[in-house]
Design a protein around this motif. Structure first.
Motif, PDB file in Angstrom:
ATOM      1  N   UNK A  23       0.810  -1.214   0.000  1.00 31.53           N
ATOM      2  CA  UNK A  23       0.000   0.000   0.000  1.00 31.53           C
ATOM      3  C   UNK A  23       0.845   1.266   0.000  1.00 31.53           C
ATOM      4  N   UNK A  24       1.967   1.222  -0.665  1.00 30.64           N
ATOM      5  CA  UNK A  24       2.783   2.421  -0.803  1.00 30.64           C
ATOM      6  C   UNK A  24       2.203   3.259  -1.922  1.00 30.64           C
ATOM      7  N   UNK A  25       2.125   4.540  -1.727  1.00 27.83           N
ATOM      8  CA  UNK A  25       1.520   5.390  -2.751  1.00 27.83           C
ATOM      9  C   UNK A  25       2.559   6.208  -3.467  1.00 27.83           C
ATOM     10  N   UNK A  26       2.161   7.007  -4.399  1.00 29.79           N
ATOM     11  CA  UNK A  26       0.800   7.046  -4.934  1.00 29.79           C
ATOM     12  C   UNK A  26       0.558   5.896  -5.915  1.00 29.79           C
ATOM     13  N   UNK A  27      -0.725   5.663  -6.203  1.00 29.91           N
ATOM     14  CA  UNK A  27      -1.098   4.644  -7.174  1.00 29.91           C
ATOM     15  C   UNK A  27      -1.959   5.284  -8.256  1.00 29.91           C
ATOM     16  N   UNK A  28      -2.010   4.634  -9.390  1.00 35.26           N
ATOM     17  CA  UNK A  28      -2.870   5.075 -10.477  1.00 35.26           C
ATOM     18  C   UNK A  28      -3.874   3.971 -10.761  1.00 35.26           C
ATOM     19  N   UNK A  29      -5.136   4.341 -10.775  1.00 32.20           N
ATOM     20  CA  UNK A  29      -6.217   3.428 -11.110  1.00 32.20           C
ATOM     21  C   UNK A  29      -6.613   3.731 -12.555  1.00 32.20           C
ATOM     22  N   UNK A  30      -6.548   2.723 -13.400  1.00 32.95           N
ATOM     23  CA  UNK A  30      -6.927   2.889 -14.806  1.00 32.95           C
ATOM     24  C   UNK A  30      -8.075   1.944 -15.090  1.00 32.95           C
ATOM     25  N   UNK A  31      -9.145   2.516 -15.621  1.00 37.77           N
ATOM     26  CA  UNK A  31     -10.344   1.762 -15.941  1.00 37.77           C
ATOM     27  C   UNK A  31     -10.701   2.071 -17.390  1.00 37.77           C
ATOM     28  N   UNK A  32     -10.591   1.072 -18.260  1.00 37.21           N
ATOM     29  CA  UNK A  32     -10.933   1.266 -19.673  1.00 37.21           C
ATOM     30  C   UNK A  32     -12.294   0.628 -19.923  1.00 37.21           C
ATOM     31  N   UNK A  33     -13.056   1.205 -20.838  1.00 34.18           N
ATOM     32  CA  UNK A  33     -14.427   0.767 -21.060  1.00 34.18           C
ATOM     33  C   UNK A  33     -14.658   0.381 -22.510  1.00 34.18           C
ATOM     34  N   UNK A  68      -4.345   8.250  -6.700  1.00 30.96           N
ATOM     35  CA  UNK A  68      -4.657   8.249  -5.267  1.00 30.96           C
ATOM     36  C   UNK A  68      -3.357   8.221  -4.471  1.00 30.96           C
ATOM     37  N   UNK A  69      -3.406   8.736  -3.258  1.00 30.45           N
ATOM     38  CA  UNK A  69      -2.230   8.710  -2.388  1.00 30.45           C
ATOM     39  C   UNK A  69      -1.846   7.286  -2.020  1.00 30.45           C
ATOM     40  N   UNK A  70      -2.843   6.389  -1.963  1.00 32.32           N
ATOM     41  CA  UNK A  70      -2.560   4.980  -1.659  1.00 32.32           C
ATOM     42  C   UNK A  70      -3.754   4.123  -2.069  1.00 32.32           C
TER      43      UNK A  70
END
Length: 109
Positions: free
Chosen positions: A7-17, A67-69
């Motif tokens: 849970x080290x940040x930051x992370x990127x959430x990618x959601x393709x549709x 997100x920060x984490x």
């Protein structure tokens, strides 16, 4: 998300549709309507919704959120307000999401 992800940040959430062209305007409007549920959450950094301009592009819409984490993302998406809206949203959705969490592997400015 598996418990083995650090849970080290930051992370990127990618959601393709995978979404039909005629559904994109409705999708964008719903995304904008729901965005405050996440953008006001602790740990939110930024979000962008991208729309393909080439008809040959497989995934017509791509959401990129930082997100920060992972813990911040998980808390925001588990919030009752977010879950309540998501339930009805997913039942009528004429699109298929493909999502993942990423960390920067290389950066060029």
């Amino acid at each position: 998300m598996t418990a083995s992800v650090p849970d080290e940040g930051p992370i990127t959430f990618i959601n393709v549709f995978d979404i039909a062209e005629e559904e994109i305007d409705t999708f964008v409007a719903k995304w904008e309507e729901r965005a405050p549920l996440l953008t006001s959450a602790e740990g939110f950094i930024c979000a962008e919704l991208h729309r393909a301009y080439d008809d040959d592009t497989r995934f017509r819409v791509v959401n990129v959120t930082k997100w920060q984490s992972h813990a911040h993302f998980a808390a925001a998406t588990r919030a009752p307000e977010f879950q309540a809206g998501l339930a009805g949203y997913q039942q009528t959705a004429p699109w298929t999401p493909y999502r993942g969490f990423y960390r920067t592997a290389a950066k060029f400015d």
